[in-house]
Design an enzyme around this catalytic site. Structure first.
Site, short mmCIF file in Angstrom:
data_model
loop_
_atom_site.label_atom_id
_atom_site.label_comp_id
_atom_site.label_asym_id
_atom_site.label_seq_id
_atom_site.Cartn_x
_atom_site.Cartn_y
_atom_site.Cartn_z
N TYR A 178 -1.93 0.04 10.30
CA TYR A 178 -2.09 -0.59 8.98
C TYR A 178 -0.82 -0.41 8.16
O TYR A 178 -0.28 -1.38 7.59
CB TYR A 178 -3.30 0.04 8.27
CG TYR A 178 -3.46 -0.34 6.82
CD1 TYR A 178 -3.87 -1.62 6.46
CD2 TYR A 178 -3.19 0.57 5.81
CE1 TYR A 178 -4.02 -1.97 5.12
CE2 TYR A 178 -3.34 0.23 4.48
CZ TYR A 178 -3.75 -1.04 4.13
OH TYR A 178 -3.90 -1.39 2.81
N SER A 204 0.84 -1.21 0.00
CA SER A 204 0.00 0.00 0.00
C SER A 204 0.87 1.24 0.00
O SER A 204 1.97 1.24 0.57
CB SER A 204 -0.88 0.02 1.25
OG SER A 204 -1.59 1.25 1.31
N1 NAP Z 1 -8.66 -0.32 -1.62
C1 NAP Z 1 -7.59 0.42 -1.37
O1 NAP Z 1 -7.67 1.67 -1.36
C2 NAP Z 1 -6.25 -0.22 -1.14
C3 NAP Z 1 -5.12 0.60 -1.15
C4 NAP Z 1 -3.87 0.03 -0.95
C5 NAP Z 1 -3.75 -1.32 -0.73
N2 NAP Z 1 -4.86 -2.11 -0.70
C6 NAP Z 1 -4.66 -3.53 -0.45
O2 NAP Z 1 -5.23 -4.26 -1.50
C7 NAP Z 1 -5.55 -5.56 -1.04
C8 NAP Z 1 -6.96 -5.92 -1.53
O3 NAP Z 1 -7.90 -5.05 -0.92
P1 NAP Z 1 -9.17 -4.47 -1.71
O4 NAP Z 1 -8.99 -3.00 -1.81
O5 NAP Z 1 -9.41 -5.24 -2.93
O6 NAP Z 1 -10.31 -4.69 -0.61
P2 NAP Z 1 -11.51 -5.75 -0.51
O7 NAP Z 1 -12.41 -5.62 -1.68
O8 NAP Z 1 -12.04 -5.55 0.86
O9 NAP Z 1 -10.75 -7.16 -0.62
C9 NAP Z 1 -10.07 -7.72 0.46
C10 NAP Z 1 -9.94 -9.19 0.18
O10 NAP Z 1 -9.20 -9.80 1.26
C11 NAP Z 1 -9.89 -10.95 1.66
N3 NAP Z 1 -9.61 -11.27 3.06
C12 NAP Z 1 -9.79 -10.50 4.15
N4 NAP Z 1 -9.45 -11.20 5.27
C13 NAP Z 1 -9.07 -12.42 4.85
C14 NAP Z 1 -8.63 -13.59 5.49
N5 NAP Z 1 -8.51 -13.66 6.84
N6 NAP Z 1 -8.33 -14.68 4.75
C15 NAP Z 1 -8.46 -14.64 3.40
N7 NAP Z 1 -8.86 -13.57 2.73
C16 NAP Z 1 -9.17 -12.47 3.44
C17 NAP Z 1 -11.36 -10.66 1.42
O11 NAP Z 1 -12.06 -11.88 1.20
P3 NAP Z 1 -13.02 -12.61 2.25
O12 NAP Z 1 -13.69 -11.55 3.06
O13 NAP Z 1 -13.95 -13.40 1.37
O14 NAP Z 1 -12.10 -13.49 3.05
C18 NAP Z 1 -11.28 -9.88 0.12
O15 NAP Z 1 -11.30 -10.76 -0.98
C19 NAP Z 1 -5.40 -5.54 0.48
O16 NAP Z 1 -4.18 -6.14 0.84
C20 NAP Z 1 -5.35 -4.06 0.80
O17 NAP Z 1 -4.60 -3.80 1.97
C21 NAP Z 1 -6.11 -1.59 -0.90
#
Ligand code: NAP
Length: 244
Positions: free
Chosen positions: A154, A141
């Site tokens: 985080y 991130s």
């Molecule tokens: N959105 C942003 O602005 C942003 C910015 C920088 C980095 N990121 C990073 O991008 C990555 C993906 O996030 P996203 O933005 O796509 O958010 P998201 O739509 O909330 O996706 C998060 C994913 O992680 C899974 N997850 C959460 N806890 C888990 C667990 N204990 N075991 C297995 N899977 C788990 C969720 O699936 P289930 O709930 O089905 O398990 C979901 O598929 C994350 O690492 C996040 O930190 C996001």
């Protein structure tokens, strides 16, 4: 394309960046192995990929459980004969000011964001060594690059992964590739895990105003996967132009 025919396992494939990445890479000819906790979402995604002519397998995976990562990697090897890429994307961000002492949230972030990646490394590294090839891609991130309150804990978990990723790259040797992708604001369900009301409202507003489509990050991941074996793109930072 180097994506075509590759076997990729993706954690956090049930929504957001993971889902968009699975769809894009499957369209490019990759065989995708989908992991997350929500089985219905994985089943639907795998069916969508299959009906579009792609190949997908899925398994309920909680990245805080080491055995679940081992099972996910094993599924790739039994179903498709190998694992070429592990995309450690699962992550949560229940952020809040440190003074709130939401220690359970801190622990959850350490377990999912840090330990979850480590368990993935532990599961895939022996397979990559055996094959003499393999690629780790860790989704980190920009929170860890520009530290903005109240994202400190985080950001700390994400920067721990950044450090580990660089160490892994150095130890990986000449045949394994190691990459990190640092997205900025992306329009996903990510803010839903924020329990602190003011923080949740502020992040939600920002994401609505400037968040990238998850496909933008999927495109960066696809670019990294698509390089020839001797080219290891180690780090990509991808932010909305309007994010400071
Ligand atoms: N959105 C942003 O602005 C942003 C910015 C920088 C980095 N990121 C990073 O991008 C990555 C993906 O996030 P996203 O933005 O796509 O958010 P998201 O739509 O909330 O996706 C998060 C994913 O992680 C899974 N997850 C959460 N806890 C888990 C667990 N204990 N075991 C297995 N899977 C788990 C969720 O699936 P289930 O709930 O089905 O398990 C979901 O598929 C994350 O690492 C996040 O930190 C996001």
């Amino acid at each position: 394309m180097a994506i075509d025919g590759k076997v990729l396992a993706i954690t956090g494939a049930s929504s957001g960046i993971g889902r968009a990445t699975a769809l894009m890479l499957a369209r490019g000819g990759a065989k995708v192995v989908l992991g997350a906790r929500r089985e219905d979402a994985l089943r639907t995604l795998a069916a969508d990929i299959s009906s579009a002519g792609g190949e997908a397998a899925w398994q309920a995976t909680d990245v805080t459980r080491r055995a679940d990562l081992q099972n996910l990697v094993e599924l790739a090897c039994t179903r498709f004969g190998r694992l070429d890429v592990l995309i450690s994307n699962a992550g949560i961000g229940p952020i809040s000011p440190i003074d709130e002492l939401r220690v359970d949230d801190w622990q959850a972030m350490v377990e999912v964001n840090m330990l979850g990646v480590l368990y993935g490394i532990a599961a895939a590294l022996p397979v990559f060594r055996r094959q003499g090839a393999g690629h780790f891609i860790n989704v980190i991130s920009t929170s860890g690059l520009r530290i903005v309150s109240p994202q400190g804990i985080y950001a700390g978990t994400k920067n721990a992964v950044r450090t580990i990723t660089e160490a892994l790259r150095q130890e990986a040797g000449p045949h394994l590739r190691v990459s990190e992708i640092s997205p900025g604001m992306v329009a996903t369900d990510f803010a839903a895990s924020i329990q602190h009301p003011a923080t949740r409202a502020a992040i939600g507003r920002q994401v609505e105003e400037i968040g990238l489509a998850p496909e933008a990050v999927a495109g960066a991941i696809a670019f990294v996967v698509d390089q020839p074996p001797e080219v290891d793109v180690n780090s990509i930072v991808i932010r909305p132009t309007a994010q400071n």
